[in-house]
Scaffold this motif. Structure first.
Motif, PDB file in Angstrom:
ATOM      1  N   ILE A 536       0.865  -1.187   0.000  1.00  0.00           N
ATOM      2  CA  ILE A 536       0.000   0.000   0.000  1.00  0.00           C
ATOM      3  C   ILE A 536       0.900   1.236   0.000  1.00  0.00           C
ATOM      4  N   THR A 537       0.712   2.098  -0.980  1.00  0.00           N
ATOM      5  CA  THR A 537       1.562   3.300  -1.051  1.00  0.00           C
ATOM      6  C   THR A 537       0.703   4.544  -1.137  1.00  0.00           C
ATOM      7  N   SER A 538       1.297   5.650  -0.726  1.00  0.00           N
ATOM      8  CA  SER A 538       0.636   6.948  -0.953  1.00  0.00           C
ATOM      9  C   SER A 538       1.715   7.948  -1.322  1.00  0.00           C
ATOM     10  N   GLU A 539       1.385   8.848  -2.234  1.00  0.00           N
ATOM     11  CA  GLU A 539       2.357   9.871  -2.635  1.00  0.00           C
ATOM     12  C   GLU A 539       1.612  11.044  -3.243  1.00  0.00           C
ATOM     13  N   GLU A 540       2.320  12.138  -3.439  1.00  0.00           N
ATOM     14  CA  GLU A 540       1.732  13.309  -4.106  1.00  0.00           C
ATOM     15  C   GLU A 540       2.258  13.349  -5.528  1.00  0.00           C
ATOM     16  N   LYS A 541       1.359  13.549  -6.471  1.00  0.00           N
ATOM     17  CA  LYS A 541       1.794  13.643  -7.870  1.00  0.00           C
ATOM     18  C   LYS A 541       0.986  14.750  -8.502  1.00  0.00           C
ATOM     19  N   ASP A 542       1.692  15.736  -9.052  1.00  0.00           N
ATOM     20  CA  ASP A 542       1.030  16.936  -9.601  1.00  0.00           C
ATOM     21  C   ASP A 542       0.092  17.492  -8.532  1.00  0.00           C
ATOM     22  N   ASP A 543      -1.195  17.648  -8.868  1.00  0.00           N
ATOM     23  CA  ASP A 543      -2.091  18.215  -7.856  1.00  0.00           C
ATOM     24  C   ASP A 543      -2.945  17.136  -7.209  1.00  0.00           C
ATOM     25  N   PHE A 544      -2.425  15.909  -7.218  1.00  0.00           N
ATOM     26  CA  PHE A 544      -3.228  14.798  -6.707  1.00  0.00           C
ATOM     27  C   PHE A 544      -2.486  14.021  -5.617  1.00  0.00           C
ATOM     28  N   VAL A 545      -3.297  13.431  -4.742  1.00  0.00           N
ATOM     29  CA  VAL A 545      -2.746  12.455  -3.816  1.00  0.00           C
ATOM     30  C   VAL A 545      -3.065  11.100  -4.433  1.00  0.00           C
ATOM     31  N   VAL A 546      -2.014  10.271  -4.592  1.00  0.00           N
ATOM     32  CA  VAL A 546      -2.223   8.994  -5.284  1.00  0.00           C
ATOM     33  C   VAL A 546      -2.007   7.847  -4.296  1.00  0.00           C
ATOM     34  N   ILE A 547      -3.044   6.991  -4.179  1.00  0.00           N
ATOM     35  CA  ILE A 547      -2.939   5.837  -3.279  1.00  0.00           C
ATOM     36  C   ILE A 547      -3.034   4.575  -4.129  1.00  0.00           C
ATOM     37  N   GLN A 548      -2.121   3.653  -3.874  1.00  0.00           N
ATOM     38  CA  GLN A 548      -2.170   2.413  -4.649  1.00  0.00           C
ATOM     39  C   GLN A 548      -2.194   1.202  -3.737  1.00  0.00           C
ATOM     40  N   VAL A 549      -3.042   0.229  -4.090  1.00  0.00           N
ATOM     41  CA  VAL A 549      -3.095  -1.036  -3.355  1.00  0.00           C
ATOM     42  C   VAL A 549      -2.757  -2.142  -4.349  1.00  0.00           C
ATOM     43  N   THR A 550      -1.598  -2.791  -4.128  1.00  0.00           N
ATOM     44  CA  THR A 550      -1.155  -3.830  -5.069  1.00  0.00           C
ATOM     45  C   THR A 550      -1.144  -5.179  -4.372  1.00  0.00           C
ATOM     46  N   ASP A 551      -1.720  -6.166  -5.043  1.00  0.00           N
ATOM     47  CA  ASP A 551      -1.704  -7.502  -4.428  1.00  0.00           C
ATOM     48  C   ASP A 551      -1.069  -8.515  -5.371  1.00  0.00           C
ATOM     49  N   GLN A 552      -0.864  -9.707  -4.854  1.00  0.00           N
ATOM     50  CA  GLN A 552      -0.288 -10.781  -5.684  1.00  0.00           C
ATOM     51  C   GLN A 552      -1.345 -11.861  -5.915  1.00  0.00           C
ATOM     52  N   GLY A 553      -2.577 -11.376  -6.014  1.00  0.00           N
ATOM     53  CA  GLY A 553      -3.714 -12.291  -6.160  1.00  0.00           C
ATOM     54  C   GLY A 553      -3.887 -12.784  -7.591  1.00  0.00           C
ATOM     55  N   PRO A 554      -5.074 -13.284  -7.880  1.00  0.00           N
ATOM     56  CA  PRO A 554      -5.310 -13.927  -9.185  1.00  0.00           C
ATOM     57  C   PRO A 554      -5.397 -12.933 -10.349  1.00  0.00           C
ATOM     58  N   GLY A 555      -5.480 -11.641 -10.039  1.00  0.00           N
ATOM     59  CA  GLY A 555      -5.644 -10.658 -11.115  1.00  0.00           C
ATOM     60  C   GLY A 555      -7.055 -10.707 -11.693  1.00  0.00           C
ATOM     61  N   ILE A 556      -7.275  -9.850 -12.674  1.00  0.00           N
ATOM     62  CA  ILE A 556      -8.631  -9.759 -13.247  1.00  0.00           C
ATOM     63  C   ILE A 556      -8.527 -10.013 -14.749  1.00  0.00           C
ATOM     64  N   PRO A 557      -9.324 -10.918 -15.279  1.00  0.00           N
ATOM     65  CA  PRO A 557      -9.239 -11.195 -16.720  1.00  0.00           C
ATOM     66  C   PRO A 557      -9.460  -9.907 -17.535  1.00  0.00           C
ATOM     67  N   GLN A 558      -8.726  -9.801 -18.642  1.00  0.00           N
ATOM     68  CA  GLN A 558      -8.750  -8.599 -19.470  1.00  0.00           C
ATOM     69  C   GLN A 558     -10.178  -8.188 -19.872  1.00  0.00           C
ATOM     70  N   ASP A 559     -10.977  -9.167 -20.230  1.00  0.00           N
ATOM     71  CA  ASP A 559     -12.325  -8.842 -20.732  1.00  0.00           C
ATOM     72  C   ASP A 559     -13.271  -8.419 -19.618  1.00  0.00           C
ATOM     73  N   GLU A 560     -12.810  -8.483 -18.361  1.00  0.00           N
ATOM     74  CA  GLU A 560     -13.697  -8.068 -17.270  1.00  0.00           C
ATOM     75  C   GLU A 560     -13.259  -6.753 -16.653  1.00  0.00           C
ATOM     76  N   LEU A 561     -12.074  -6.274 -17.105  1.00  0.00           N
ATOM     77  CA  LEU A 561     -11.514  -5.062 -16.481  1.00  0.00           C
ATOM     78  C   LEU A 561     -12.479  -3.882 -16.533  1.00  0.00           C
ATOM     79  N   ASN A 562     -13.205  -3.778 -17.660  1.00  0.00           N
ATOM     80  CA  ASN A 562     -14.111  -2.632 -17.814  1.00  0.00           C
ATOM     81  C   ASN A 562     -15.366  -2.760 -16.977  1.00  0.00           C
TER      82      ASN A 562
END
Ligand code: ADP
Length: 625
Positions: A536-562
């Motif tokens: 879990i990360t947080s940082e400032e980028k341009d005029d935004f606060v950016v938070i990211q949550v990255t896991d090592q799970g199964p991921g999401i199939p490409q056709d379901e991303l939308n």
């Protein structure tokens, strides 16, 4: 039985297909019939003239020479050339070997004594290749009137009239046609042409001939004005001209004095009264006959067929195509048709009617557009009504779910409370009982989460969610969320690593953001296998606060991303797995993030984990860090 409408889609209808098409065709033919009743002679002639005027090339038999009595001739001779000069000039032309000499002006107006005139008269009358043209076409039996007055009373004139569209066809006084015979007597131009092309003496051989009242006529295959070579009268009379050019030529003598309109004609090239001289017209007529190249007007049935075809096409287009495409196809077809019509005229001298078919295209199109609009309006009204009903049902459903969920919260809270009481009680219970109570408590927790999600969803649907902005450090919220989920992670031996940059506090609704981030962290834990890591990360980028949550799970199939941010969406894989969920978490997360004018998105490779990113603006309208 349903009555077919003009508007039914014939591509889907099956049995009614033919009926709908027949109905449209019938309407088209009625339209075509009505349009055919409109007199479009003027417009048709306009299109005809355009084709004549733009014709790139017209052959020339080169058998005709023009001789003009011009204002300069009058100046040189102090008036019209007198009978003696006329006679001498005629002799020169005949000596030069002219095949025929034609006077096409009022020769009786030439000055001179009776003797001089008689002498000129004699050389005209005794020479069979000298002709005097008249504009008149006397009735049968009145041929006497063809003779000139004394002293030229022996000269018999031959009719060679102009046939302008004064009371017929376009009614614009333009000369397009030539008269070949009147009441059975042949016109002078036919005789003259027959000197080179004897076949035309039988008028049936003249290309494009047609009968009109008591005449036989044909259209003139025009050359541009001033195509035929010309010489002024005085240059011949004064021995200034090279007379060899008149050998074997038909020589037409006429006036170009700009005095009388009857010496000129209007042509398809120009409607100016003096756009072409009379003898130039005669040259065009004779040349057309020598080459036998009269344009042929297509018979009326061609007009009918084209009219019907275009009408059917236009109605078909307007009723079954999207307006822009339809208009483009229609305009393209009409343009293509015009090109063909022009090409036929230029290449084969065939006059295809254009006015009625073009008018039919546009009239049918515009006539049926309101009809289409009415039908479409009716349809959208029906859709609107249905939609309204559906929204009402949807609202009722949401209200009902919210109401029920709300009422469920109290008993669940009681179940949770009672479970806690049992678990914290000092009275020992068996491990089996403890496990059972634990399960009751977890199930109650899950149920509460589910109910809370449904309640939030209800609030969103009724637009009841409002932002309560406070300036806060999102890292604090994140830490709280991580702390809350540590236990859950530990159960699956999942390590949560956080890298939080120091941030400025930003305006946000901490409650809603907590729900957003909780959902991301909870999903990461829920969907990742044991012994993995979550970053879990947080940082400032341009005029935004950016938070990211990255896991090592199964991921999401490409056709379901939308789709994963859609309400109630759950991936195919998880639906068949024991992992529970409502499919509302990400929908709510997206809604709450966007309420903050932020963005949420996911990057994921199927099988290689996912990264969810939330971007929140540092400023919210007036409120900023
Ligand atoms: P749910 O209650 O099913 O978790 P969400 O709206 O939170 O509903 O998520 C929607 C779907 O997105 C989930 O059903 C799951 O298929 C997929 N998803 C969400 N987060 C993850 C993740 N971290 N890894 C893999 N799939 C996920």
């Amino acid at each position: 039985m349903t009555i077919p409408s003009l508007f039914d889609d014939i591509s889907t209808a099956d049995s009614g297909q033919k009926r709908v098409f027949a109905l449209r065709a019938a309407f088209a033919l009625i339209m075509a019939f009505l349009i055919a009743q409109i007199n479009l002679d003027y417009v048709e002639s306009w299109f005809y003239d355009l084709r004549v005027a733009t014709k790139p090339y017209t052959a020339n038999s080169n058998n005709i020479e023009l001789v003009y009595i011009k204002p300069t001739t009058v100046q040189t001779h102090k008036g019209l050339p007198d009978a003696r000069t006329q006679e001498a000039t005629l002799q020169k032309l005949l000596d030069a070997g002219a095949k025929a000499v034609v006077y096409d002006f009022a020769i009786s107006e030439s000055p001179g004594s009776d003797d001089e005139k008689n002498s000129w008269e004699a050389s005209i009358v005794h020479n069979k290749n000298v002709f005097v043209a008249t504009k008149d076409t006397p009735l049968k039996g009145e041929e006497k009137s063809l003779y000139l007055a004394d002293p030229l009373e022996q000269v018999r004139t031959v009719p060679a009239p102009k046939t302008s569209d004064t009371i017929n066809f376009a009614k614009d006084s333009v000369t397009r046609r030539m008269m070949l015979s009147y009441q059975g007597s042949t016109m002078l131009q036919v005789y003259l042409a027959s000197l080179f092309n004897p076949a035309v003496l039988d008028l049936n051989n003249v290309r494009g001939n047609f009968s009109f009242y008591e005449t036989v006529q044909a259209y003139i295959d025009f050359h541009r004005p001033r195509t035929f070579p010309d010489t002024t009268f005085d240059t011949i009379a004064d021995n200034g001209a090279d007379l060899s050019k008149f050998k074997d030529k038909i020589v037409l003598i006429g006036t170009d004095l700009n005095i009388s309109e009857s010496d000129y004609i209007r042509t398809p090239y120009s409607k100016i009264p003096s756009s072409m001289t009379r003898i130039e017209m005669q040259a065009n007529i004779i040349d057309t006959l020598i080459r036998n190249s009269s344009p042929i007007k297509a018979p009326p049935y061609v007009n009918w067929i084209l009219l019907a075809l275009v009408s059917v096409l236009a109605i078909q287009i307007v009723l079954s195509m999207r307006p822009a495409t339809g208009l483009m196809i229609l305009v393209g077809t009409l343009f293509g048709f015009s090109v063909v019509a022009f090409a036929f005229f230029w290449l084969f001298g065939i006059w295809i009617p254009m006015a009625h078919p073009l008018l039919a295209g546009f009239l049918c199109y515009y006539f049926f557009i309101p009809y289409r609009l009415i039908i479409e309006n009716r349809r959208s009204w029906e859709y609107y009504q249905k939609n309204k009903l559906l929204s009402q049902v949807e609202e009722l459903k949401t209200n009902f779910i919210s109401m029920m969920s709300h009422d469920l919260k109290t008993p669940i809270a009681r179940i949770q409370g009672m479970s806690d009481v049992i678990l914290s009680d000092v009275t020992p219970i068996s491990s089996q009982q403890r496990e059972a109570v634990d399960t009751i408590k977890h199930s109650a927790d899950d149920l509460l989460k589910f109910i809370n999600a449904i309640l939030n969803y209800g609030r969103i649907e009724s637009q009841g969610v409002q932002l309560h902005l406070q300036t806060k450090d999102i890292n604090n919220v994140l830490q709280e969320v991580i702390r809350k989920h540590e236990f859950l992670a530990k159960v699956k031996r999942i390590q949560i690593v956080s890298e939080l940059d120091p941030l400025f506090p930003i305006p946000m609704d901490a409650d809603l953001m907590k729900q957003v981030l909780s959902n991301l962290v909870e999903n990461a834990i829920k969907y990742s296998p044991e012994d993995t890591k979550i970053m879990i990360t947080s940082e400032e980028k341009d005029d935004f606060v950016v938070i990211q949550v990255t896991d090592q799970g199964p991921g999401i199939p490409q056709d379901e991303l939308n789709n994963i941010f859609m309400k109630f969406f759950r991936s195919k894989n998880v639906k068949s797995s024991p992992i529970k969920g409502s499919g509302l978490g990400l929908y709510l997360a997206k809604y709450f993030t966007e309420l903050h004018r932020g963005r949420i998105f996911v990057e994921s490779n199927d099988g290689k984990g996912s990264t969810f990113t939330v971007e929140l603006p540092m400023e919210q309208g007036g409120l900023h860090a």
